[in-house]
Design a protein around this motif. Structure first.
Motif, PDB file in Angstrom:
ATOM      1  N   GLY A 172      -1.836 -24.228  -2.641  1.00  0.00           N
ATOM      2  CA  GLY A 172      -0.991 -24.455  -1.475  1.00  0.00           C
ATOM      3  C   GLY A 172       0.279 -25.196  -1.842  1.00  0.00           C
ATOM      4  N   ARG A 173       0.986 -25.640  -0.829  1.00  0.00           N
ATOM      5  CA  ARG A 173       2.220 -26.387  -1.059  1.00  0.00           C
ATOM      6  C   ARG A 173       1.922 -27.800  -1.545  1.00  0.00           C
ATOM      7  NH1 ARG A 173       6.681 -25.245   3.642  1.00  0.00           N
ATOM      8  NH2 ARG A 173       6.528 -22.975   3.722  1.00  0.00           N
ATOM      9  N   PHE A 174       2.903 -28.372  -2.215  1.00  0.00           N
ATOM     10  CA  PHE A 174       2.816 -29.757  -2.651  1.00  0.00           C
ATOM     11  C   PHE A 174       4.220 -30.356  -2.578  1.00  0.00           C
ATOM     12  CE2 PHE A 174       3.487 -27.012  -6.253  1.00  0.00           C
ATOM     13  CZ  PHE A 174       4.467 -27.643  -7.004  1.00  0.00           C
ATOM     14  N   ALA A 175       4.296 -31.680  -2.535  1.00  0.00           N
ATOM     15  CA  ALA A 175       5.589 -32.358  -2.442  1.00  0.00           C
ATOM     16  C   ALA A 175       6.148 -32.583  -3.838  1.00  0.00           C
ATOM     17  CB  ALA A 175       5.433 -33.692  -1.727  1.00  0.00           C
ATOM     18  N   CYS A 176       7.435 -32.248  -4.001  1.00  0.00           N
ATOM     19  CA  CYS A 176       8.132 -32.464  -5.272  1.00  0.00           C
ATOM     20  C   CYS A 176       9.575 -32.830  -4.943  1.00  0.00           C
ATOM     21  CB  CYS A 176       8.074 -31.211  -6.146  1.00  0.00           C
ATOM     22  SG  CYS A 176       8.974 -31.345  -7.700  1.00  0.00           S
ATOM     23  N   GLU A 177       9.985 -34.029  -5.297  1.00  0.00           N
ATOM     24  CA  GLU A 177      11.336 -34.518  -4.998  1.00  0.00           C
ATOM     25  C   GLU A 177      11.656 -34.412  -3.515  1.00  0.00           C
ATOM     26  OE1 GLU A 177      14.003 -32.450  -7.734  1.00  0.00           O
ATOM     27  OE2 GLU A 177      13.956 -34.229  -8.992  1.00  0.00           O
ATOM     28  N   GLY A 178      10.679 -34.769  -2.670  1.00  0.00           N
ATOM     29  CA  GLY A 178      10.897 -34.790  -1.234  1.00  0.00           C
ATOM     30  C   GLY A 178      10.871 -33.442  -0.555  1.00  0.00           C
ATOM     31  N   GLU A 179      10.495 -32.379  -1.277  1.00  0.00           N
ATOM     32  CA  GLU A 179      10.480 -31.030  -0.711  1.00  0.00           C
ATOM     33  C   GLU A 179       9.095 -30.434  -0.870  1.00  0.00           C
ATOM     34  OE1 GLU A 179      13.161 -26.923  -1.025  1.00  0.00           O
ATOM     35  OE2 GLU A 179      13.361 -28.529  -2.501  1.00  0.00           O
ATOM     36  N   ARG A 180       8.645 -29.670   0.132  1.00  0.00           N
ATOM     37  CA  ARG A 180       7.356 -28.980   0.046  1.00  0.00           C
ATOM     38  C   ARG A 180       7.579 -27.639  -0.639  1.00  0.00           C
ATOM     39  NH1 ARG A 180       3.149 -32.160   0.786  1.00  0.00           N
ATOM     40  NH2 ARG A 180       1.899 -30.336   1.369  1.00  0.00           N
ATOM     41  N   VAL A 181       6.927 -27.436  -1.758  1.00  0.00           N
ATOM     42  CA  VAL A 181       7.143 -26.229  -2.557  1.00  0.00           C
ATOM     43  C   VAL A 181       5.801 -25.617  -2.945  1.00  0.00           C
ATOM     44  CG1 VAL A 181       9.347 -27.011  -3.496  1.00  0.00           C
ATOM     45  CG2 VAL A 181       7.240 -27.592  -4.679  1.00  0.00           C
ATOM     46  N   ARG A 182       5.851 -24.346  -3.366  1.00  0.00           N
ATOM     47  CA  ARG A 182       4.664 -23.665  -3.894  1.00  0.00           C
ATOM     48  C   ARG A 182       4.726 -23.509  -5.406  1.00  0.00           C
ATOM     49  NH1 ARG A 182       1.510 -21.392  -0.066  1.00  0.00           N
ATOM     50  NH2 ARG A 182       2.404 -21.186   2.022  1.00  0.00           N
ATOM     51  N   HIS A 183       5.926 -23.476  -5.944  1.00  0.00           N
ATOM     52  CA  HIS A 183       6.065 -23.198  -7.366  1.00  0.00           C
ATOM     53  C   HIS A 183       7.375 -23.781  -7.862  1.00  0.00           C
ATOM     54  CE1 HIS A 183       5.945 -21.100 -11.164  1.00  0.00           C
ATOM     55  NE2 HIS A 183       7.041 -20.421 -10.894  1.00  0.00           N
ATOM     56  N   VAL A 184       7.312 -24.488  -8.975  1.00  0.00           N
ATOM     57  CA  VAL A 184       8.502 -25.022  -9.630  1.00  0.00           C
ATOM     58  C   VAL A 184       8.432 -24.630 -11.097  1.00  0.00           C
ATOM     59  CG1 VAL A 184       9.744 -27.112 -10.320  1.00  0.00           C
ATOM     60  CG2 VAL A 184       8.687 -26.988  -8.057  1.00  0.00           C
ATOM     61  N   VAL A 185       9.550 -24.204 -11.663  1.00  0.00           N
ATOM     62  CA  VAL A 185       9.604 -23.931 -13.102  1.00  0.00           C
ATOM     63  C   VAL A 185      10.828 -24.622 -13.678  1.00  0.00           C
ATOM     64  CG1 VAL A 185      10.853 -21.752 -12.786  1.00  0.00           C
ATOM     65  CG2 VAL A 185       9.600 -22.151 -14.899  1.00  0.00           C
ATOM     66  N   ILE A 186      10.661 -25.219 -14.844  1.00  0.00           N
ATOM     67  CA  ILE A 186      11.766 -25.858 -15.559  1.00  0.00           C
ATOM     68  C   ILE A 186      11.797 -25.274 -16.961  1.00  0.00           C
ATOM     69  CG2 ILE A 186      12.698 -28.012 -16.462  1.00  0.00           C
ATOM     70  CD1 ILE A 186      11.310 -29.424 -14.135  1.00  0.00           C
ATOM     71  N   GLY A 187      12.930 -24.742 -17.365  1.00  0.00           N
ATOM     72  CA  GLY A 187      13.040 -24.143 -18.686  1.00  0.00           C
ATOM     73  C   GLY A 187      14.492 -24.076 -19.124  1.00  0.00           C
ATOM     74  N   ARG A 188      14.699 -23.562 -20.347  1.00  0.00           N
ATOM     75  CA  ARG A 188      16.042 -23.523 -20.921  1.00  0.00           C
ATOM     76  C   ARG A 188      16.688 -22.140 -20.753  1.00  0.00           C
ATOM     77  NH1 ARG A 188      17.201 -28.091 -23.572  1.00  0.00           N
ATOM     78  NH2 ARG A 188      15.470 -29.430 -24.130  1.00  0.00           N
ATOM     79  N   GLY A 189      16.691 -21.631 -19.546  1.00  0.00           N
ATOM     80  CA  GLY A 189      17.378 -20.375 -19.291  1.00  0.00           C
ATOM     81  C   GLY A 189      16.708 -19.175 -19.898  1.00  0.00           C
ATOM     82  N   GLY A 190      15.407 -19.284 -20.222  1.00  0.00           N
ATOM     83  CA  GLY A 190      14.688 -18.170 -20.837  1.00  0.00           C
ATOM     84  C   GLY A 190      13.794 -17.464 -19.847  1.00  0.00           C
ATOM     85  N   ARG A 191      12.523 -17.305 -20.221  1.00  0.00           N
ATOM     86  CA  ARG A 191      11.564 -16.609 -19.367  1.00  0.00           C
ATOM     87  C   ARG A 191      10.277 -17.405 -19.313  1.00  0.00           C
ATOM     88  NH1 ARG A 191      12.683 -10.298 -20.532  1.00  0.00           N
ATOM     89  NH2 ARG A 191      14.655 -10.515 -21.611  1.00  0.00           N
ATOM     90  N   HIS A 192       9.443 -17.063 -18.334  1.00  0.00           N
ATOM     91  CA  HIS A 192       8.124 -17.676 -18.240  1.00  0.00           C
ATOM     92  C   HIS A 192       7.209 -16.706 -17.521  1.00  0.00           C
ATOM     93  CE1 HIS A 192       7.428 -18.945 -13.932  1.00  0.00           C
ATOM     94  NE2 HIS A 192       8.632 -18.424 -13.872  1.00  0.00           N
ATOM     95  N   GLY A 193       5.899 -16.966 -17.622  1.00  0.00           N
ATOM     96  CA  GLY A 193       4.931 -16.176 -16.869  1.00  0.00           C
ATOM     97  C   GLY A 193       4.951 -14.702 -17.188  1.00  0.00           C
ATOM     98  N   GLY A 194       5.004 -14.341 -18.471  1.00  0.00           N
ATOM     99  CA  GLY A 194       4.951 -12.940 -18.848  1.00  0.00           C
ATOM    100  C   GLY A 194       6.262 -12.210 -18.711  1.00  0.00           C
ATOM    101  N   GLY A 195       7.386 -12.926 -18.689  1.00  0.00           N
ATOM    102  CA  GLY A 195       8.683 -12.267 -18.705  1.00  0.00           C
ATOM    103  C   GLY A 195       9.574 -12.525 -17.514  1.00  0.00           C
ATOM    104  N   ILE A 196       9.110 -13.294 -16.510  1.00  0.00           N
ATOM    105  CA  ILE A 196       9.948 -13.615 -15.357  1.00  0.00           C
ATOM    106  C   ILE A 196      11.125 -14.465 -15.831  1.00  0.00           C
ATOM    107  CG2 ILE A 196      10.021 -14.750 -13.106  1.00  0.00           C
ATOM    108  CD1 ILE A 196       6.967 -14.325 -12.974  1.00  0.00           C
ATOM    109  N   ARG A 197      12.320 -14.104 -15.446  1.00  0.00           N
ATOM    110  CA  ARG A 197      13.501 -14.819 -15.918  1.00  0.00           C
ATOM    111  C   ARG A 197      13.668 -16.155 -15.196  1.00  0.00           C
ATOM    112  NH1 ARG A 197      16.718 -11.610 -19.093  1.00  0.00           N
ATOM    113  NH2 ARG A 197      16.358  -9.375 -18.967  1.00  0.00           N
ATOM    114  N   ILE A 198      14.079 -17.165 -15.974  1.00  0.00           N
ATOM    115  CA  ILE A 198      14.316 -18.489 -15.404  1.00  0.00           C
ATOM    116  C   ILE A 198      15.757 -18.614 -14.939  1.00  0.00           C
ATOM    117  CG2 ILE A 198      14.360 -20.968 -15.894  1.00  0.00           C
ATOM    118  CD1 ILE A 198      12.145 -20.388 -17.973  1.00  0.00           C
ATOM    119  N   GLY A 199      16.701 -18.239 -15.798  1.00  0.00           N
ATOM    120  CA  GLY A 199      18.107 -18.363 -15.456  1.00  0.00           C
ATOM    121  C   GLY A 199      18.645 -17.089 -14.829  1.00  0.00           C
TER     122      GLY A 199
END
Length: 284
Positions: A172-199
């Motif tokens: 479910g949702r969770f609080a992150c930096e004062g916002e309710r979110v379902r998913h957060v990703v932090i990366g260097r402009g590449g990909r994650h999760g089998g090829g999903i683009r970050i940037g």
């Protein structure tokens, strides 16, 4: 022997007599003639000491992003045989994927590519661990998907999306930096999760951390549509690093390795990961 810390240096063809494999427990057996090379299974007793006992051999990570992350902990140049589920780093750099192509690339001359890295301090209750991050940190839905990959590994590129669908019911949702979110990703402009683009354009070796979020069902639906088109699945903004705090323990994954956290601290490292890239492939 060449010095990979000097950008003008290159690496010649490699064979079984000059490499040592760090293999994922799920990796298939080494084919001949590579079977004669030393091979250490990730997670086995004393695996780090076994690798460090062979300083004259090229370290080769045989597996996915989690195996490469483990190799990065040893602070030495390495090559990659991309034989994991996601292989996000290999996809991002244009490296060959699969055992056959990966082993063939070792037999070609190569150059050294410096990949920026971060250090992630993971806290869950009173327990704290420090992990290197080569590619991306996923929090929430991405972390839950990584923990549910096992039944879908045979599905190739569809493995992560299918695991994410399965994870929706328990994440479910969770609080992150004062916002309710379902998913957060932090990366260097590449990909994650089998090829999903970050940037926005999936920049390969960006020095800048990027942060993207899914906050509601509209974002999720939009993300699915864009994923099918091979595009960015959410908007991204620059992220300076620092600590993120959540209102409850949430599933996370760092370069494919799932765990849980109630806070994470991301700090850039001055030491890059030196990765062997065959000539004619990868970034310039």
């Amino acid at each position: 022997m060449t010095d990979p810390t000097k950008p003008e240096e290159h690496d010649g063809p490699r064979g079984p007599d000059s490499v040592i494999f760090l293999r994922s427990p799920r990796a298939q057996p080494c084919p001949a003639p590579w079977r004669s090379a030393p091979a250490v299974e990730l997670g086995s007793d004393g695996w780090e000491d076994q690798i460090q006992a062979e300083p004259g051999r090229l370290l080769v990570a045989w597996g996915g992003d989690g195996t490469l992350q483990a190799a990065a902990r040893l602070a030495r140049p390495c090559a990659l045989v991309a034989a994991g589920t996601g292989n996000d780093v290999a996809a991002d750099l244009g490296l060959p994927r699969g055992v056959t192509e990966g082993l063939r690339s070792l037999q070609a001359s190569a150059r050294w590519c410096s990949l920026p890295m971060s250090e992630v301090t993971v806290t869950c209750g009173a327990h704290q661990q420090v992990h290197p991050m080569v590619n991306a940190l996923s929090i929430g839905l991405g972390g839950a998907a990584a923990s549910k990959l096992a039944p879908f590994r045979w599905c190739g590129p569809l493995a992560y999306p299918l695991a994410a669908v399965r994870a929706l019911a328990s994440c479910g949702r969770f609080a992150c930096e004062g916002e309710r979110v379902r998913h957060v990703v932090i990366g260097r402009g590449g990909r994650h999760g089998g090829g999903i683009r970050i940037g926005p354009r999936g920049a390969r070796c960006s020095e800048e951390l990027r942060m993207g979020r899914w906050t509601n069902w509209t974002d999720l639906a939009r993300g699915v549509v864009l994923l099918l088109r091979g595009r960015t699945v959410f908007s991204t903004t620059p992220h300076p690093g620092g600590e993120l705090v959540f209102d409850r323990p949430v599933p996370i994954e760092i370069d494919g390795e799932p765990m849980r956290a109630d806070r994470v601290k991301i700090q850039a490292l001055s030491r890059p990961l030196l990765l062997r890239v065959p000539h004619g492939q990868g970034t310039s």
